[in-house]
Motif scaffolding. Structure first.
Motif, mmCIF file in Angstrom:
data_model
loop_
_atom_site.group_PDB
_atom_site.id
_atom_site.type_symbol
_atom_site.label_atom_id
_atom_site.label_comp_id
_atom_site.label_asym_id
_atom_site.label_seq_id
_atom_site.Cartn_x
_atom_site.Cartn_y
_atom_site.Cartn_z
ATOM 1 N N SER A 124 0.821 -1.216 0.000
ATOM 2 C CA SER A 124 0.000 0.000 0.000
ATOM 3 C C SER A 124 0.854 1.265 0.000
ATOM 4 O O SER A 124 0.488 2.270 -0.611
ATOM 5 C CB SER A 124 -0.950 0.007 1.208
ATOM 6 O OG SER A 124 -0.209 -0.022 2.417
ATOM 7 N N GLU A 125 2.007 1.218 0.660
ATOM 8 C CA GLU A 125 2.882 2.399 0.662
ATOM 9 C C GLU A 125 3.423 2.656 -0.739
ATOM 10 O O GLU A 125 3.521 3.799 -1.181
ATOM 11 C CB GLU A 125 4.028 2.189 1.647
ATOM 12 C CG GLU A 125 4.942 3.410 1.759
ATOM 13 C CD GLU A 125 6.020 3.243 2.815
ATOM 14 O OE1 GLU A 125 6.958 4.060 2.828
ATOM 15 O OE2 GLU A 125 5.929 2.292 3.614
ATOM 16 N N LEU A 126 3.764 1.583 -1.447
ATOM 17 C CA LEU A 126 4.284 1.720 -2.801
ATOM 18 C C LEU A 126 3.208 2.235 -3.746
ATOM 19 O O LEU A 126 3.457 3.131 -4.571
ATOM 20 C CB LEU A 126 4.798 0.363 -3.305
ATOM 21 C CG LEU A 126 5.236 0.303 -4.766
ATOM 22 C CD1 LEU A 126 6.511 1.113 -4.986
ATOM 23 C CD2 LEU A 126 5.453 -1.145 -5.203
ATOM 24 N N LEU A 127 1.994 1.691 -3.649
ATOM 25 C CA LEU A 127 0.920 2.003 -4.584
ATOM 26 C C LEU A 127 0.087 3.210 -4.174
ATOM 27 O O LEU A 127 -0.800 3.628 -4.921
ATOM 28 C CB LEU A 127 0.012 0.785 -4.748
ATOM 29 C CG LEU A 127 0.687 -0.482 -5.294
ATOM 30 C CD1 LEU A 127 -0.274 -1.656 -5.269
ATOM 31 C CD2 LEU A 127 1.209 -0.245 -6.704
ATOM 32 N N GLY A 128 0.357 3.776 -2.989
ATOM 33 C CA GLY A 128 -0.399 4.942 -2.531
ATOM 34 C C GLY A 128 -1.407 4.553 -1.465
ATOM 35 O O GLY A 128 -2.099 3.526 -1.585
ATOM 36 N N VAL A 129 -1.476 5.367 -0.424
ATOM 37 C CA VAL A 129 -2.321 5.015 0.726
ATOM 38 C C VAL A 129 -3.785 4.898 0.347
ATOM 39 O O VAL A 129 -4.550 4.179 0.996
ATOM 40 C CB VAL A 129 -2.159 6.057 1.858
ATOM 41 C CG1 VAL A 129 -0.762 5.995 2.439
ATOM 42 C CG2 VAL A 129 -2.455 7.470 1.346
ATOM 43 N N GLU A 130 -4.214 5.586 -0.730
ATOM 44 C CA GLU A 130 -5.628 5.530 -1.099
ATOM 45 C C GLU A 130 -6.039 4.147 -1.598
ATOM 46 O O GLU A 130 -7.225 3.844 -1.682
ATOM 47 C CB GLU A 130 -5.956 6.592 -2.158
ATOM 48 C CG GLU A 130 -5.282 6.400 -3.510
ATOM 49 C CD GLU A 130 -3.913 7.050 -3.587
ATOM 50 O OE1 GLU A 130 -3.411 7.197 -4.724
ATOM 51 O OE2 GLU A 130 -3.351 7.409 -2.533
ATOM 52 N N THR A 131 -5.047 3.299 -1.905
ATOM 53 C CA THR A 131 -5.386 1.957 -2.394
ATOM 54 C C THR A 131 -5.652 0.967 -1.261
ATOM 55 O O THR A 131 -6.146 -0.137 -1.520
ATOM 56 C CB THR A 131 -4.248 1.386 -3.266
ATOM 57 O OG1 THR A 131 -3.055 1.273 -2.470
ATOM 58 C CG2 THR A 131 -3.983 2.271 -4.466
#
Length: 766
Positions: free
Chosen positions: A722-729
């Motif tokens: 999730s940190e890599l792909l963005g917290v909104e994911t």
């Protein structure tokens, strides 16, 4: 590409008659001698690549090139010329002995390079002239595109044309003062004598001339193209498509006059306009130009109708008579263009053309041990019959057929159906205007001339019968052709070209839902990430081990793109992490902090007299254009605004050119156009092996919407990623145990859907 020549750039001293002769008659001599040299018997050492340490079939003395790994340099290891590879040993010798340098640049599958070797570099008298008065350097342009680009800029700026072999005379401090491409032996010998004499009598003036040239070239490449603060709208892509329309050949497809090169980045620009352009008339025209051209290419002689794979270019406007060389970078890009055309039309012609390329490459150009792909197959090969004295080599000999040969293999009665379909005639089918020297008289270059329906009607058969017969006939002919002497294979593995090829296989795996292509892409990506990349440096090429040549901007850009395409294929976030790490290294080595954009070479190499930013998309996409697209994709995958901003800065650095001549740089134009739309991505939350997940993926890749990142997460969301792909994911999870799609633009997402048809409708709204 050099679009203008500054008035300050004067290449030749008025008193240097040699340079005037070289410049004024170079290309005329090419055409006058073309027929003669192409049918000559050529020594096998001119083409074949002896393995290091092998004595081959000659007892000639080896020169120092025998210790090199480049196939091109090894082709010259038996020349009587005292060749040096590019490097400090040669530079020091030139300085110590006060001699000018003669630099010869080419590559192992280059037809005219073979000719100049046979005529000049194997000649004892010419070798003596070179050895006595010059330091002779032989360079493989595919190993050192940075050196090649510097001196090709000089050749193009002073003659308006370029090509290989490239012949440059320069001072010991690497500053050119006379240059040309192919030179026949009489003029080359004259040039060597004249330049040697002038070097001894007026060296100071030649050195001054070299200094003036380099100063002018530095000013030329430093011309402002834009800036970090430049702004762009979307009109430039419309202008690029209108330029394409102005020069479009509406009868045979392609852009401009013969010779016709594929330039796949143009197709990408045209398809992007069709998908995203606001002017419906321009958009539909863009689509039609791309599809019509690709159809003509698929049916033409430029496409190897028996094996698959595309030849370098068509010498005519009909896509019929090709230059028969097969380059890896063409295979990758043309395959991707056909895949895009298939996404648009679902026409099996485009699917089969893409598969033909990929299957040819995986069978004939792949190194089974590493998973990497070889560079090229030569245009020239031994003529199977009729050689009177030893092997006779000619362009296209491996590929062309007489009607007699076809009847012999297929049977006279049945051959008519094949000949009808492929336009074969007893006289040969190359148009006279495409074969002015009569090289293909009585020979046929296979191209699709009629439809299956037309052949069925004329032959009194069903379409199914014709199709089955042609399939069987092609198999027979391919088997027969395989008995002929094959063209020379350059088995050097180039990183940037392998990156492009990996992308083609990964995209084919998604678009065509073919697991075999997935396997190929995965193995090559692993080779690039584990063999060609040591965690700090990406290397340029591989042959019997990794070379010591560090990668250039194009190598980093193509490899990053490959990693992103493999991620979209298998969903393993490690590929995103590797792409981000490579992007950081690329930025540190090549990014222009003051003007934006990417230099092609890193700073600090004293043998490179000026650094360039490549922007023109020719046979290969510019590293700047690919990097701009990579940054945009990385931004969309990770949700990082800083990467989006850098993508925009990359385009802004070339804003002046984009606003005036976007057709010259379609890759960057497409990327810059897409960047104006901001971040867009699709997230599929599901077990990736579930059938529903595969249906969502198929729906996404079937549409081919540009600038939309495809993100795969598990049923419970991205978890540790999730940190890599963005917290909104982190809250994007499978709903009610079903595969769920989230379609997002920027930070705003449409309602999550579990129905594939509803998902497809949402995609159309992006």
């Amino acid at each position: 590409m050099i679009s203008f020549i500054p008035s300050t750039l004067r290449v030749c001293l008025k008193s240097t008659s040699t340079s005037v002769c070289i410049r004024s008659k170079n290309f005329k001599v090419r055409s006058e001698r073309k027929r003669l040299v192409r049918v000559r018997s050529m020594a096998s050492s001119s083409i074949e690549t002896p393995k290091p340490g092998s004595e081959g079939s000659t007892d000639k003395k080896k020169n120092r090139l025998a210790s090199e790994k480049s196939p091109y340099l090894l082709q010259h290891q038996y020349n009587p010329v005292d060749w040096y590879p590019w490097g400090e040993e040669a530079f020091k010798k030139a300085k110590d002995e006060n001699k000018p340098i003669f630099l010869s640049v080419g590559y192992s599958t280059c037809h005219w390079c073979h000719v100049m070797e046979r005529e000049s570099f194997e000649n004892e008298d010419v070798a003596k002239l070179l050895n006595d008065s010059f330091v002779a350097i032989k360079l493989d342009r595919e190993e050192r595109p940075d050196v090649d680009s510097v001196y090709m800029t000089y050749i193009q700026a002073t003659s308006g044309q370029g090509g290989w072999p490239m012949s440059v005379f320069m001072t010991p401090d690497l500053k050119p003062f006379v240059g040309a491409t192919y030179l026949p032996i009489d003029r080359f010998s004259f040039a060597l004598k004249d330049i040697s004499e002038k070097w001894n009598s007026m060296r100071d003036k030649l050195e001054e001339e070299g200094e003036r040239i380099v100063t002018a070239l530095r000013q030329l490449v430093a011309q402002p193209r834009g800036g970090l603060a430049e702004t762009l709208d979307k009109d430039f892509l419309t202008l690029g498509c209108k330029t394409a329309s102005d020069i479009f050949d509406d009868e045979y497809g392609g852009f401009g006059n013969a010779p016709k090169f594929p330039r796949p980045c143009v197709f990408e620009m045209l398809f992007a306009m069709w998908k995203m352009g606001e002017d419906e008339s321009v958009a539909s025209d863009a689509r039609d130009m791309a599809l019509f051209t690709l159809e003509k290419m698929a049916k033409g002689g430029v496409n190897d109708q028996l094996r698959g794979g595309f030849h370098r270019y068509s010498v005519d406007r009909y896509w019929h008579v090709p230059h028969f060389e097969k380059m890896l970078y063409d295979q990758s890009q043309v395959a991707m263009a056909f895949l895009q055309a298939f996404q648009v039309t679902k026409d099996t012609l485009f699917e089969s053309s893409a598969r033909g390329i990929l299957d040819y490459v995986s069978a004939d150009m792949k190194d089974e041990e590493t998973g990497g792909f070889y560079s090229a197959e030569d245009a020239d090969s031994e003529v199977p019959f009729g050689a009177e004295e030893g092997p006779t080599k000619a362009e296209g000999a491996y590929y062309v057929w007489t009607s007699f040969e076809l009847k012999l293999v297929l049977g006279e009665q049945n051959a008519g159906m094949f000949c009808d379909y492929y336009g074969v005639s007893q006289e040969g089918n190359a148009p006279a205007t495409s074969d002015p020297q009569g090289e293909f008289e009585g020979k046929n270059i296979l191209k699709i001339e009629k439809s299956l329906n037309e052949v069925a009607e004329s032959q009194g058969k069903t379409v199914e019968e014709v199709d089955a017969y042609l399939t069987a006939a092609k198999k027979k002919l391919l088997e027969q052709r395989g008995k002929r002497p094959k063209p020379h294979l350059d088995d050097k593995i180039v990183t940037s070209w392998n990156g492009l090829m990996t992308s083609a296989f990964a995209r084919a795996a998604n678009i065509l839902e073919d697991e075999a292509y997935n396997v190929v892409a995965s193995k090559t990506a692993k080779f690039l990430s584990e063999t060609m990349w040591n965690g700090e440096v990406l290397f340029r090429n591989y042959r019997e081990g990794v070379s010591g040549i560090e990668g250039f901007a194009e190598d980093y850009a193509a490899t990053i793109c490959a990693f992103l395409d493999v991620y979209e294929m298998d969903g393993d976030c490690e590929w995103i992490r590797k792409a981000l790490k490579l992007q950081d290294v690329m930025d540190s080595k090549f990014w222009d902090k003051e003007g934006g954009g990417y230099f092609s070479t890193k700073e600090g190499d004293e043998s490179i007299v000026f650094r360039k930013k490549e922007d023109y998309d020719g046979s290969e996409p510019s590293p700047t254009g690919v990097a701009c697209a990579n940054l945009l994709r990385l931004a969309s995958l990770t949700g990082r605004d800083d990467l989006l901003e850098k993508s925009k800065q990359c385009a802004s650095a070339f804003a002046t050119i984009l606003k005036k001549t976007p057709f010259a740089m379609p890759k960057l134009a497409t990327s810059a156009f897409c960047a104006q739309s901001g971040l867009r991505r699709v997230v599929i939350a599901s077990d990736p092996s579930a059938s529903a997940s595969k249906e969502f993926a198929h729906a996404f890749f079937a549409l081919g919407v540009p600038n939309v990142a495809f993100v795969r997460v598990g049923p419970a969301g991205p978890g540790a990623d999730s940190e890599l792909l963005g917290v909104e994911t982190k809250d994007m999870v499978a709903r009610d145990g079903k595969a769920t799609a989230y379609v997002c633009k920027g930070t705003t997402c449409m309602d999550p859907v579990t129905d594939v048809d509803a998902f497809a409708e949402q995609l159309k709204k992006l």
